[in-house]
Scaffold this motif. Structure first.
Motif, PDB file in Angstrom:
ATOM      1  N   THR A   1      -4.464   5.159  -0.923  1.00 21.20           N
ATOM      2  CA  THR A   1      -4.630   3.900  -0.197  1.00 21.20           C
ATOM      3  C   THR A   1      -3.571   3.753   0.901  1.00 21.20           C
ATOM      4  O   THR A   1      -3.652   2.829   1.713  1.00 21.20           O
TER       5      THR A   1
ATOM      6  N   LYS B   1      -8.269   8.280  -3.959  1.00 16.27           N
ATOM      7  CA  LYS B   1      -7.112   7.639  -4.594  1.00 16.27           C
ATOM      8  C   LYS B   1      -6.112   7.107  -3.566  1.00 16.27           C
ATOM      9  O   LYS B   1      -5.444   6.104  -3.808  1.00 16.27           O
TER      10      LYS B   1
ATOM     11  N   THR C   1      -0.259   5.651  -3.197  1.00 15.66           N
ATOM     12  CA  THR C   1      -0.911   4.417  -3.640  1.00 15.66           C
ATOM     13  C   THR C   1      -0.023   3.189  -3.451  1.00 15.66           C
ATOM     14  O   THR C   1      -0.522   2.062  -3.379  1.00 15.66           O
ATOM     15  N   ASN C   2       1.302   3.393  -3.398  1.00 15.00           N
ATOM     16  CA  ASN C   2       2.190   2.226  -3.295  1.00 15.00           C
ATOM     17  C   ASN C   2       3.396   2.436  -2.370  1.00 15.00           C
ATOM     18  O   ASN C   2       4.260   1.566  -2.287  1.00 15.00           O
TER      19      ASN C   2
END
Length: 226
Positions: free
Chosen positions: A159, A157, A214-215
């Motif tokens: 990134t 998951k 993730t962000n």
């Protein structure tokens, strides 16, 4: 320090009161002694000495708490930063990714306690000397299938890299990264997040950020002033 969420042990005013300066002269009622300005017959020097407040001995660590004093003693001794430590750990375990790093030890012997893992969720603890940058032999962690599957899921998951998460934290708080760890977010449903601890060298506080893996969104932050 805490136990990380991947199951591996990993684990931051002095009010200045106004200064009143003044000289007060008062004349007492009949029969009383004259005190203050213009009194040439009294021993004003002795009176001033008697009135002078006692000075408390200085604290060995000044105004720093025990944790702040520990950070002040340890952090400057680490010549190898978290990024260099993680690179050394990854080099020691081929095809691995960074999971965690924490600065530990003593001022005389600081080291990084790092964790890396392969894509199948196999984790390894690698101790890296914080002065020389040399890594010790990787130590395999839990072989439990559920633990490995959970860790593999986090890696899949995520990134955002450890370096990117640390950059996000230090852009908001200028300082030295002393802890970083990938795990499940405390402040987000089914979210994988990096927890990053940054020590500021002007006050030796530690600010902890939880950053969405993730962000790069900051989910929460906390300043440890103890």
């Amino acid at each position: 320090m805490d136990t990380n969420r991947s199951g591996v042990v990993i684990r931051c005013g002095r009010p200045a009161g106004p200064r009143a300066i003044g000289l007060v002269c008062a004349v007492a009622a009949a029969g009383a002694l004259l005190s203050g300005c213009g009194n040439s017959g009294n021993d004003t020097g002795s009176a001033q000495k008697r009135a002078a407040p006692a000075t408390a001995p200085a604290s060995p660590t000044g105004s720093l708490s025990a944790d702040q004093a520990q950070r002040k003693a340890l952090v400057p001794q680490a010549k190898v930063d978290y990024g260099q430590a993680l690179k050394a750990a990854i080099a020691a375990v081929p095809s691995s990714e960074a999971i965690a790093a924490e600065l530990k030890g003593t001022p005389a012997s600081p080291y990084w306690d790092t964790v890396v893992a392969t894509t199948d969720g196999t984790a390894y603890a690698v101790r890296v000397d914080a002065v020389s940058g040399k890594s010790q032999k990787p130590q395999p962690q839990s072989d439990d299938p559920d633990d490995k599957q959970e860790l593999a899921g986090r890696l899949d998951k995520a990134t955002v890299t450890a370096q990117q998460a640390a950059q996000t934290a230090t852009e908001k708080t200028k300082g030295t990264v002393t802890t970083i760890e990938l795990g499940d977010a405390d402040h987000g449903n089914d979210t994988v997040a990096w927890t990053v601890g940054v020590v500021t060298t002007d006050d030796w506080n530690e600010t902890t950020y939880e950053i969405d893996a993730t962000n790069r969104k900051v989910l929460w932050m906390h300043v440890d002033q103890d």
